[in-house]
Write an enzyme that holds these catalytic residues in place. Sequence first.
Site, mmCIF file in Angstrom:
data_model
loop_
_atom_site.group_PDB
_atom_site.id
_atom_site.type_symbol
_atom_site.label_atom_id
_atom_site.label_comp_id
_atom_site.label_asym_id
_atom_site.label_seq_id
_atom_site.Cartn_x
_atom_site.Cartn_y
_atom_site.Cartn_z
ATOM 1 N N GLU A 114 0.498 1.009 7.883
ATOM 2 C CA GLU A 114 1.743 0.627 7.204
ATOM 3 C C GLU A 114 2.086 -0.794 7.593
ATOM 4 O O GLU A 114 1.470 -1.377 8.496
ATOM 5 C CB GLU A 114 2.884 1.598 7.555
ATOM 6 C CG GLU A 114 2.731 2.932 6.851
ATOM 7 C CD GLU A 114 3.828 3.930 7.157
ATOM 8 O OE1 GLU A 114 4.753 3.594 7.917
ATOM 9 O OE2 GLU A 114 3.750 5.049 6.642
ATOM 10 N N HIS A 230 14.751 -0.177 2.638
ATOM 11 C CA HIS A 230 13.349 0.105 2.299
ATOM 12 C C HIS A 230 13.049 -0.543 0.953
ATOM 13 O O HIS A 230 13.850 -0.448 0.026
ATOM 14 C CB HIS A 230 13.122 1.620 2.225
ATOM 15 C CG HIS A 230 11.675 1.998 2.212
ATOM 16 N ND1 HIS A 230 10.869 1.783 1.114
ATOM 17 C CD2 HIS A 230 10.888 2.560 3.157
ATOM 18 C CE1 HIS A 230 9.640 2.211 1.403
ATOM 19 N NE2 HIS A 230 9.632 2.686 2.633
ATOM 20 N N HIS A 337 18.059 2.513 4.082
ATOM 21 C CA HIS A 337 17.077 3.506 4.544
ATOM 22 C C HIS A 337 17.329 3.965 5.977
ATOM 23 O O HIS A 337 17.234 5.150 6.269
ATOM 24 C CB HIS A 337 15.691 2.871 4.427
ATOM 25 C CG HIS A 337 14.555 3.763 4.804
ATOM 26 N ND1 HIS A 337 14.337 4.984 4.200
ATOM 27 C CD2 HIS A 337 13.546 3.607 5.714
ATOM 28 C CE1 HIS A 337 13.254 5.543 4.719
ATOM 29 N NE2 HIS A 337 12.770 4.735 5.649
ATOM 30 N N ARG A 372 13.136 -2.416 12.354
ATOM 31 C CA ARG A 372 12.271 -1.341 12.853
ATOM 32 C C ARG A 372 10.878 -1.398 12.224
ATOM 33 O O ARG A 372 10.736 -1.557 11.014
ATOM 34 C CB ARG A 372 12.904 0.016 12.539
ATOM 35 C CG ARG A 372 12.046 1.205 12.934
ATOM 36 C CD ARG A 372 12.761 2.506 12.668
ATOM 37 N NE ARG A 372 13.016 2.709 11.260
ATOM 38 C CZ ARG A 372 12.157 3.247 10.406
ATOM 39 N NH1 ARG A 372 10.955 3.625 10.816
ATOM 40 N NH2 ARG A 372 12.477 3.410 9.140
HETATM 41 C C1 SIN Z 1 7.835 5.159 4.417
HETATM 42 O O1 SIN Z 1 7.170 6.161 4.276
HETATM 43 O O2 SIN Z 1 7.650 4.144 3.765
HETATM 44 C C2 SIN Z 1 8.965 5.182 5.401
HETATM 45 C C3 SIN Z 1 8.461 5.233 6.765
HETATM 46 C C4 SIN Z 1 9.519 4.774 7.718
HETATM 47 O O3 SIN Z 1 10.665 4.586 7.337
HETATM 48 O O4 SIN Z 1 9.173 4.538 8.875
#
Ligand code: SIN
Length: 516
Positions: A114, A230, A337, A372
């Site tokens: 990610e 997000h 988010h 974060r």
């Molecule tokens: C996501 O799945 O994009 C969110 C993961 C997160 O907020 O850490």
Amino acid sequence: MPSVARAPLIVGSGIAGLYVALRCQEEGLRPVVITKSTIEESNTRYAQGGIAAAVGPDDSPRLHERDTIRAGDGLVDVGAARLLAEEAPLRIADLVRFGVPFDTVHGQVALGREAAHSRDRILHAGGDATGLQIEETLKRRVLDAGVQIRERSSLRRLVPKADGHLTAVIGRADGGAADELDPSCVVLATGGAGALYRESSNPSIATGEGVAIAARAGALICDMEFIQFHPTAFYRPGAPRFLITEAIRGEGAVIRNAEGHRFLPQFHPDAELAPRDVVARAIHNELVRSGDPCVFLDATALPRHRLFARFPTVCRTLAGYALDPSRDRIPVTPVAHYMIGGVASDHDGRSTVPGLLVCGEVAATGVHGANRLASNSLLEGLVFGERVVRQLLHPVAGAPAAPGRQETVAWSRGAGDVGSAEDSRAIAERLWVDVGITRDARGLARAQRAFTALGRRLEPRDERTPPSVLANAALVAALVTRAASLRTESRGAHYRADYPRRAGAWRLHLGLRLRS
Ligand code: SIN
């Protein structure tokens, strides 16, 4: 009359609350859990991306720590980040022991990538149903272990007592009489406040009540200006926003505007995998520039079988809108988010109020700094949850380090009005417009006036009357706004159009206390 003697009271049933409950029960502490909805309803349930831990052969806790610190834009508590990264593999082992079915490839745990992670280190379960799998597993274990659970019961007020304990006033969703508990300790694991915003990935219960209740009990509240947005939630007018996990970008999906142009490379060398604040802001700017309501996540270059195997929840939900991500671009927009700030806490969950421990999203340990790192939130619930359990077993006096700057927020008694759905919508709209992805002094001042006026109307007349959900919402909104007005710089998730740069003098945490 107090009905429970000297058991820990755990408030909230997301990953942090259930993990602490289970571990307390294992250690013979016999906790009581209260949760304002049903046991399974929480932000955890909706977490798609996964949980970060340095368990891959090319990874190490040092690298995870380094990525966490980098994403946090100069404000990460380095000690907290080290604990998070070092203890992550142990906590994953706990989840495996409890029965969480993490996805595997050829018998090895499958690891995804990610944004802003330098290694593949995201564990997932059920593809993109990681939170659901964890929540269901912990729920089953908590119920099997006989933990006392009180559903539809919410914490309304904490009353500090002379002996260093807290009385907890508990209300019932069915309107039944409130009662009081006299626990050995209160563990707040009440989650975040994303649902206060008009555009949000959070379930409606995520209204930040834990912060409001702790603040009223005298707790120091920290880092509230850092609300993480997000970049990609599904956009369809009138339809609920649901998250389109960042892991899809980790697999290679890109973001395009309505003309099909991929604009993120001009904002950051890592383009779609830049830190989340950068991606959310770039999309926001593009929407302001174009006047369009959404941009598009393009996953059409990914193999169809891979998309459907890895992201079944997203694919199933999109199918309900007649969209197939292997063929169609997905309309997306940024949403509120995650609440990075919260109740100031040290590394063992101690707040500034004796008898009040905090963990998970409601806690501000400083581990996320100003931004974060993806998939560190489920992890934080476990790592700091375990530390809370140890603190319950072997209490040691202590308190969070004083933040670099402390201010007060004037918040006095009000008219005790119950408020209406219109007030709730007004808070959501004002937060989104004036305290959203881009902020400035004018909008923040307008929001502050609005929330202060609401507080005057909604706050109870006397301190014995527990505040309503709306009064708590107004207070949390006021805390976010006050912190965002004070921080005259841009850093991480907090962006001020009138102060677009980082300022060295602001490389500090900002604490707030209520002044009545
Ligand atoms: C996501 O799945 O994009 C969110 C993961 C997160 O907020 O850490």
